[in-house]
Scaffold this motif. Structure first.
Motif, PDB file in Angstrom:
ATOM      1  N   GLN A  24      -5.137   8.384 -10.090  1.00 47.25           N
ATOM      2  CA  GLN A  24      -5.598   7.331 -10.985  1.00 47.25           C
ATOM      3  C   GLN A  24      -5.538   7.786 -12.447  1.00 47.25           C
ATOM      4  OE1 GLN A  24      -6.553   4.020 -10.427  1.00 47.25           O
ATOM      5  NE2 GLN A  24      -6.421   4.023 -12.646  1.00 47.25           N
ATOM      6  N   THR A  29      -3.500   9.383 -21.759  1.00 48.77           N
ATOM      7  CA  THR A  29      -3.235  10.080 -23.015  1.00 48.77           C
ATOM      8  C   THR A  29      -4.547  10.633 -23.593  1.00 48.77           C
ATOM      9  OG1 THR A  29      -3.336   7.922 -24.095  1.00 48.77           O
ATOM     10  CG2 THR A  29      -1.167   8.766 -23.554  1.00 48.77           C
ATOM     11  N   ASN A  31      -6.344  13.722 -26.549  1.00 50.89           N
ATOM     12  CA  ASN A  31      -6.258  14.826 -27.515  1.00 50.89           C
ATOM     13  C   ASN A  31      -7.600  15.576 -27.474  1.00 50.89           C
ATOM     14  OD1 ASN A  31      -8.112  13.477 -29.217  1.00 50.89           O
ATOM     15  ND2 ASN A  31      -6.460  12.489 -30.369  1.00 50.89           N
ATOM     16  N   SER A  37     -14.562  12.099 -23.530  1.00 49.50           N
ATOM     17  CA  SER A  37     -14.831  10.722 -23.107  1.00 49.50           C
ATOM     18  C   SER A  37     -14.160  10.423 -21.765  1.00 49.50           C
ATOM     19  CB  SER A  37     -14.319   9.768 -24.194  1.00 49.50           C
ATOM     20  OG  SER A  37     -14.379   8.443 -23.769  1.00 49.50           O
ATOM     21  N   ALA A  41     -15.839   9.428 -18.077  1.00 47.74           N
ATOM     22  CA  ALA A  41     -15.418   8.192 -17.404  1.00 47.74           C
ATOM     23  C   ALA A  41     -14.907   8.476 -15.990  1.00 47.74           C
ATOM     24  CB  ALA A  41     -14.340   7.487 -18.228  1.00 47.74           C
TER      25      ALA A  41
ATOM     26  N   GLN B  24      -2.052   2.265 -16.664  1.00 50.05           N
ATOM     27  CA  GLN B  24      -2.755   3.532 -16.509  1.00 50.05           C
ATOM     28  C   GLN B  24      -4.143   3.325 -15.907  1.00 50.05           C
ATOM     29  OE1 GLN B  24      -1.775   6.824 -17.068  1.00 50.05           O
ATOM     30  NE2 GLN B  24      -3.695   7.159 -16.000  1.00 50.05           N
ATOM     31  N   TYR B  25      -4.855   2.316 -16.381  1.00 51.89           N
ATOM     32  CA  TYR B  25      -6.281   2.235 -16.046  1.00 51.89           C
ATOM     33  C   TYR B  25      -6.641   1.187 -14.994  1.00 51.89           C
ATOM     34  CZ  TYR B  25      -6.639   5.261 -20.116  1.00 51.89           C
ATOM     35  OH  TYR B  25      -6.477   6.302 -20.991  1.00 51.89           O
ATOM     36  N   LEU B  38     -15.907   3.653 -19.053  1.00 49.75           N
ATOM     37  CA  LEU B  38     -14.454   3.469 -18.958  1.00 49.75           C
ATOM     38  C   LEU B  38     -13.905   2.727 -20.175  1.00 49.75           C
ATOM     39  CD1 LEU B  38     -11.871   3.916 -17.306  1.00 49.75           C
ATOM     40  CD2 LEU B  38     -12.312   1.739 -16.159  1.00 49.75           C
ATOM     41  N   ARG B  40     -14.970   2.897 -23.209  1.00 49.80           N
ATOM     42  CA  ARG B  40     -14.859   3.851 -24.317  1.00 49.80           C
ATOM     43  C   ARG B  40     -13.709   4.837 -24.093  1.00 49.80           C
ATOM     44  NH1 ARG B  40     -18.252   0.635 -24.966  1.00 49.80           N
ATOM     45  NH2 ARG B  40     -16.340  -0.445 -25.529  1.00 49.80           N
ATOM     46  N   ALA B  41     -13.535   5.276 -22.855  1.00 53.92           N
ATOM     47  CA  ALA B  41     -12.463   6.237 -22.571  1.00 53.92           C
ATOM     48  C   ALA B  41     -11.086   5.604 -22.781  1.00 53.92           C
ATOM     49  CB  ALA B  41     -12.588   6.764 -21.146  1.00 53.92           C
ATOM     50  N   ARG B  44     -10.459   5.340 -26.534  1.00 53.01           N
ATOM     51  CA  ARG B  44     -10.163   6.635 -27.126  1.00 53.01           C
ATOM     52  C   ARG B  44      -8.787   7.128 -26.683  1.00 53.01           C
ATOM     53  NH1 ARG B  44     -14.285  10.645 -28.856  1.00 53.01           N
ATOM     54  NH2 ARG B  44     -13.018  10.206 -30.681  1.00 53.01           N
ATOM     55  N   GLY B  45      -8.442   6.878 -25.431  1.00 55.52           N
ATOM     56  CA  GLY B  45      -7.128   7.281 -24.945  1.00 55.52           C
ATOM     57  C   GLY B  45      -6.015   6.575 -25.705  1.00 55.52           C
ATOM     58  N   SER B  47      -6.269   5.345 -28.714  1.00 58.91           N
ATOM     59  CA  SER B  47      -6.305   5.772 -30.119  1.00 58.91           C
ATOM     60  C   SER B  47      -5.628   7.129 -30.326  1.00 58.91           C
ATOM     61  CB  SER B  47      -7.754   5.842 -30.614  1.00 58.91           C
ATOM     62  OG  SER B  47      -8.389   7.001 -30.101  1.00 58.91           O
ATOM     63  N   ALA B  48      -5.442   7.894 -29.236  1.00 62.22           N
ATOM     64  CA  ALA B  48      -4.759   9.188 -29.340  1.00 62.22           C
ATOM     65  C   ALA B  48      -3.252   9.026 -29.509  1.00 62.22           C
ATOM     66  CB  ALA B  48      -5.050  10.035 -28.098  1.00 62.22           C
ATOM     67  N   GLN B  49      -2.744   7.813 -29.278  1.00 61.65           N
ATOM     68  CA  GLN B  49      -1.296   7.591 -29.304  1.00 61.65           C
ATOM     69  C   GLN B  49      -0.791   7.256 -30.711  1.00 61.65           C
ATOM     70  OE1 GLN B  49      -0.154   4.837 -26.074  1.00 61.65           O
ATOM     71  NE2 GLN B  49      -1.994   5.495 -25.014  1.00 61.65           N
TER      72      GLN B  49
ATOM     73  N   HIS C  23       3.636   4.442 -17.138  1.00 61.03           N
ATOM     74  CA  HIS C  23       2.297   4.772 -16.640  1.00 61.03           C
ATOM     75  C   HIS C  23       2.040   4.287 -15.218  1.00 61.03           C
ATOM     76  CE1 HIS C  23       0.562   6.845 -20.094  1.00 61.03           C
ATOM     77  NE2 HIS C  23       1.484   6.184 -20.767  1.00 61.03           N
TER      78      HIS C  23
END
Lengths: 112, 112, 112, 112
Positions: A24, A29, A31, A37, A41, B24-25, B38, B40-41, B44-45, B47-49, C23
């Motif tokens: 899953q 992605t 950093n 976070s 999750a 992905q999610y 989830l 928030r994760a 954030r995931g 935003s890393a891209q 993904h």
């Protein structure tokens, strides 16, 4: 036909949780700022599933740092995972882990 | 051969982020207590891209409540997602959303 | 408020398809005997989506061979992918690729 | 400290395979023409993993037909899956299934 013991069922359920988690969330992605976070999750997502007593997820900071690409992020890989999940089925409690095995060069899932 | 404008590249990048997030999610296990973690994760995931200015993810509490199974959890489905992502490429800023389209009965991705 | 051109919408849709493919399927377990079956399944899965004219997926045999673990398999990684998707929206036809960029060391998605 | 029996290890491995399959492939886009290709790719992908003796995957045509959206496709859902995997560890052979349980309204994974 034999009936499965609680311990056998618990180990089957434990395997399901570990296999599910791995497929899953790897590929997500991350950093250095966002990985915590995702750790939380994943833990919470696993804990929502039946028979789960606890789950602990740690993403290896060094491996993430090494894998950051030119754009400053990377994907979660199995080899970055340090996971421990406890499952209870009936009277049986079992725990399993995902941990990178340096010798096998493989993110090994095993019964603790 | 024509060269793509900043806006064209920005929209291409925006599509990538939305398609990636979705595949992905979705499938992640959630309940009413864990879905915020989830959200928030995922934010954030994303935003890393590269090229991402902002990301906002909301999981529809009512749809989750309706889908909870006998074990008290469900899987994240595309139709539960309310997402907005802003992308900047060069001088062009664009935003895109995932939102359930009641008429189409479809989690539509569109340019805002 | 400006309205998006067909070309802009096509590029947005193209990005969605590439991000989704990446993904959805990375992480799948493969070996030298099974990768062709996955190539075809990915192509067909993409072709089921709206606006897709064609899709071609090639998994790099050398990279798979190099990554086979002690158990004789590996996971599909983005860097193994050589993908081309054509999308048509209205009067606009566009094509995009995923190809490993040796210099960036990154599986780059780009407009062809 | 007790040592796990072959049967216990086999059931753990079986769980891993079922959980992995489920979370790797659900979400994939399919229609009536493309689902067979995905069935074969899943079977082959599972068969590439350690300890797997056989794998059989059937996607429920009726459920897919019912779920086709306005664009003529749908996503693979756990409830569409009819899966059987056989695993051998040491001297122990076990088999497990994913099958939709009508009463629980749940894609149940169980030991056969």
């Amino acid at each position: 036909m034999r009936s499965d013991s609680d311990r056998e069922r618990a180990l089957f359920e434990l395997g399901i949780k570990l296999g599910a988690l791995y497929h899953q969330y790897t590929g997500a992605t991350i950093n250095m700022e966002t990985l915590e976070s995702l750790e939380r999750a994943i833990e919470r997502g696993v804990s929502a599933q039946p028979y789960v007593l606890s789950s602990k997820v740690l993403i290896d900071r060094n491996k993430v740092q090494d894998k950051l690409n030119k754009f400053g992020y990377c994907e979660l890989e199995g080899r970055m995972l340090d996971v421990r999940i406890e499952v209870q089925y009936g009277s049986a409690k079992v725990a399993g882990i995902i941990r990178y095995d340096e010798e096998l060069e493989y993110p090994l899932m095993s019964i603790e």
